[in-house]
Scaffold this motif. Structure first.
Motif, PDB file in Angstrom:
ATOM      1  N   THR A 186       0.856  -1.176   0.000  1.00 23.52           N
ATOM      2  CA  THR A 186       0.000   0.000   0.000  1.00 23.52           C
ATOM      3  C   THR A 186       0.894   1.230   0.000  1.00 23.52           C
ATOM      4  O   THR A 186       1.506   1.563   1.023  1.00 23.52           O
ATOM      5  CB  THR A 186      -0.933   0.023   1.217  1.00 23.52           C
ATOM      6  OG1 THR A 186      -1.782  -1.129   1.191  1.00 23.52           O
ATOM      7  CG2 THR A 186      -1.807   1.280   1.203  1.00 23.52           C
ATOM      8  N   SER A 187       0.999   1.885  -1.147  1.00 19.06           N
ATOM      9  CA  SER A 187       1.713   3.154  -1.232  1.00 19.06           C
ATOM     10  C   SER A 187       0.708   4.264  -0.936  1.00 19.06           C
ATOM     11  O   SER A 187      -0.124   4.122  -0.049  1.00 19.06           O
ATOM     12  CB  SER A 187       2.358   3.311  -2.609  1.00 19.06           C
ATOM     13  OG  SER A 187       3.067   4.520  -2.710  1.00 19.06           O
ATOM     14  N   SER A 188       0.736   5.371  -1.672  1.00 18.59           N
ATOM     15  CA  SER A 188      -0.175   6.478  -1.391  1.00 18.59           C
ATOM     16  C   SER A 188      -0.019   7.555  -2.454  1.00 18.59           C
ATOM     17  O   SER A 188       1.038   7.672  -3.095  1.00 18.59           O
ATOM     18  CB  SER A 188       0.142   7.087  -0.013  1.00 18.59           C
ATOM     19  OG  SER A 188      -0.585   8.275   0.205  1.00 18.59           O
ATOM     20  N   ILE A 189      -1.062   8.356  -2.628  1.00 21.88           N
ATOM     21  CA  ILE A 189      -0.941   9.571  -3.421  1.00 21.88           C
ATOM     22  C   ILE A 189       0.170  10.446  -2.866  1.00 21.88           C
ATOM     23  O   ILE A 189       0.795  11.233  -3.587  1.00 21.88           O
ATOM     24  CB  ILE A 189      -2.292  10.338  -3.438  1.00 21.88           C
ATOM     25  CG1 ILE A 189      -2.240  11.535  -4.394  1.00 21.88           C
ATOM     26  CG2 ILE A 189      -2.665  10.794  -2.038  1.00 21.88           C
ATOM     27  CD1 ILE A 189      -2.165  11.186  -5.844  1.00 21.88           C
ATOM     28  N   GLN A 190       0.460  10.297  -1.559  1.00 17.79           N
ATOM     29  CA  GLN A 190       1.518  11.086  -0.926  1.00 17.79           C
ATOM     30  C   GLN A 190       2.894  10.788  -1.507  1.00 17.79           C
ATOM     31  O   GLN A 190       3.809  11.608  -1.387  1.00 17.79           O
ATOM     32  CB  GLN A 190       1.526  10.826   0.586  1.00 17.79           C
ATOM     33  CG  GLN A 190       0.359  11.425   1.335  1.00 17.79           C
ATOM     34  CD  GLN A 190       0.416  12.937   1.358  1.00 17.79           C
ATOM     35  OE1 GLN A 190       1.498  13.525   1.458  1.00 17.79           O
ATOM     36  NE2 GLN A 190      -0.744  13.577   1.268  1.00 17.79           N
ATOM     37  N   ALA A 191       3.059   9.640  -2.130  1.00 20.34           N
ATOM     38  CA  ALA A 191       4.336   9.324  -2.767  1.00 20.34           C
ATOM     39  C   ALA A 191       4.603  10.217  -3.967  1.00 20.34           C
ATOM     40  O   ALA A 191       5.769  10.433  -4.345  1.00 20.34           O
ATOM     41  CB  ALA A 191       4.351   7.856  -3.198  1.00 20.34           C
ATOM     42  N   PHE A 192       3.545  10.740  -4.587  1.00 20.39           N
ATOM     43  CA  PHE A 192       3.656  11.506  -5.824  1.00 20.39           C
ATOM     44  C   PHE A 192       3.262  12.975  -5.656  1.00 20.39           C
ATOM     45  O   PHE A 192       3.708  13.828  -6.411  1.00 20.39           O
ATOM     46  CB  PHE A 192       2.766  10.867  -6.889  1.00 20.39           C
ATOM     47  CG  PHE A 192       3.064   9.419  -7.108  1.00 20.39           C
ATOM     48  CD1 PHE A 192       4.034   9.017  -8.014  1.00 20.39           C
ATOM     49  CD2 PHE A 192       2.398   8.427  -6.389  1.00 20.39           C
ATOM     50  CE1 PHE A 192       4.328   7.678  -8.211  1.00 20.39           C
ATOM     51  CE2 PHE A 192       2.675   7.084  -6.581  1.00 20.39           C
ATOM     52  CZ  PHE A 192       3.647   6.696  -7.493  1.00 20.39           C
ATOM     53  N   ASP A 193       2.430  13.256  -4.667  1.00 23.50           N
ATOM     54  CA  ASP A 193       1.956  14.613  -4.405  1.00 23.50           C
ATOM     55  C   ASP A 193       2.007  14.844  -2.901  1.00 23.50           C
ATOM     56  O   ASP A 193       0.980  14.928  -2.236  1.00 23.50           O
ATOM     57  CB  ASP A 193       0.529  14.776  -4.944  1.00 23.50           C
ATOM     58  CG  ASP A 193       0.004  16.195  -4.815  1.00 23.50           C
ATOM     59  OD1 ASP A 193       0.823  17.105  -4.616  1.00 23.50           O
ATOM     60  OD2 ASP A 193      -1.227  16.385  -4.906  1.00 23.50           O
ATOM     61  N   PRO A 194       3.210  14.945  -2.334  1.00 22.09           N
ATOM     62  CA  PRO A 194       3.358  14.942  -0.881  1.00 22.09           C
ATOM     63  C   PRO A 194       2.883  16.228  -0.223  1.00 22.09           C
ATOM     64  O   PRO A 194       3.018  17.320  -0.766  1.00 22.09           O
ATOM     65  CB  PRO A 194       4.866  14.754  -0.684  1.00 22.09           C
ATOM     66  CG  PRO A 194       5.475  15.303  -1.935  1.00 22.09           C
ATOM     67  CD  PRO A 194       4.512  14.977  -3.032  1.00 22.09           C
ATOM     68  N   SER A 195       2.323  16.058   0.974  1.00 20.45           N
ATOM     69  CA  SER A 195       1.948  17.182   1.820  1.00 20.45           C
ATOM     70  C   SER A 195       3.084  17.480   2.791  1.00 20.45           C
ATOM     71  O   SER A 195       3.662  16.561   3.377  1.00 20.45           O
ATOM     72  CB  SER A 195       0.678  16.853   2.618  1.00 20.45           C
ATOM     73  OG  SER A 195      -0.396  16.536   1.754  1.00 20.45           O
ATOM     74  N   SER A 196       3.384  18.739   2.970  1.00 22.86           N
ATOM     75  CA  SER A 196       4.486  19.102   3.862  1.00 22.86           C
ATOM     76  C   SER A 196       4.232  18.647   5.292  1.00 22.86           C
ATOM     77  O   SER A 196       5.175  18.328   6.031  1.00 22.86           O
ATOM     78  CB  SER A 196       4.713  20.615   3.831  1.00 22.86           C
ATOM     79  OG  SER A 196       3.555  21.314   4.267  1.00 22.86           O
TER      80      SER A 196
END
Length: 294
Positions: A186-196
């Motif tokens: 399970t990766s995440s959208i955070q891998a490509f569009d990370p939130s600070s």
């Protein structure tokens, strides 16, 4: 003429703001408002995983519970790992696995322990006679106000649960997996569009993409497929336990579909990647993001 069999994805689940809420990690399902949908009433199995033996980390709640229910209804034997503090959630998941006619295997413990990760693989193999599906799903995240505010002990926990554990588990499992087996992270959208505010969590999810692609290249000749799912904003106990109560009401509303996803909407992606229907899919990252691009 209208086609009344179509379901509008923008309104399939609630678009109302979630109530402001907060829990201490790891969070429990029963304390969430509203309760997530894990497919308890909606997922219909078709025997696509009949005879498979699966270990799902973080299988007590959220995406892990939805995957456990779906795998069981597709005919797999299912073991779930979880923290001891999540026993109530694990018992609920176990009841749904049993409802599907499978005998659930509950394996509590802390994934940050290398020894526990090794035990998870050993205990699953001992109970089921083998291991064919490894779902590396468990994760830890917390809101980070800034880089100066990341506590070292919690940073280390994020790394151990989100990165060390997948390596420990895969290392222990791969020698026992046969051709036709599958590993799903399970990766995440955070891998490509990370939130600070999720910098360390996003780091680990990006690393899992590299892990997936590298391991797929290594294990491909052995007939073992390795893939990942990249969820977008999904309503799970992880969200109220992240430490951002003011963000909860608008959670997921910035997606093109205009709402957060439900765990049930992830289950089909994992079933597909685990099944023979995906026999030529390896090294892939499948986005389930409500329209947000990777």
């Amino acid at each position: 003429m209208l086609n009344h069999s179509l379901i509008d994805p923008t309104t399939k689940h609630t678009t109302d703001p979630f109530p402001k809420q907060e829990q201490q990690p790891p969070g429990l399902t029963e304390r969430m408002a509203p309760l997530p949908d894990h497919g308890e009433q909606s997922y219909r199995g078709g025997g696509r995983l009949r005879g498979r033996r699966a270990l799902i980390t973080g299988g007590d709640s959220g995406i892990g519970r939805a995957v456990a229910i779906a795998f069981a209804r597709e005919g797999a034997q299912v073991a779930i790992s979880y923290l001891p503090s999540e026993q109530a959630d694990a018992d609920e998941t176990a009841a749904w696995i049993a409802d599907a006619g499978r005998d659930p295997l509950l394996l509590p413990g802390d994934l940050s322990s290398e020894a526990h990760c090794n035990d998870l693989v050993h205990d699953t193999e001992a109970a089921f006679g083998g291991l064919d599906l490894l779902v590396l799903n468990a994760a830890h995240q917390r809101d980070r106000g800034s880089i100066e505010q990341i506590p070292t002990d919690d940073f280390e926990r994020v790394m151990r649960v989100n990165l060390f554990a997948p390596v420990f588990l895969a290392r222990a499992a791969v020698p026992h997996m046969q051709a036709g087996s599958s590993i799903i992270s399970t990766s995440s959208i955070q891998a490509f569009d990370p939130s600070s505010s999720l910098v360390d969590y996003a780091m680990t999810k990006a690393a899992l993409v590299a892990f997936t692609k590298a391991l797929a290249e290594e294990l491909g000749p052995r007939g073992i497929r390795v893939n990942a799912v990249a969820p977008g904003p999904i309503w799970t106990p992880l969200i109220p336990a992240t430490g951002w109560p003011d963000h909860v009401p608008e959670f997921g509303h910035d997606t093109p579909l205009g709402r957060a996803g439900q765990p049930a909407e992830l289950a089909g992606a994992y079933v597909y990647l685990a099944s023979d229907e995906a026999s030529y899919v390896s090294g892939a990252v499948l986005p389930v993001t409500g329209g947000r691009g990777l």
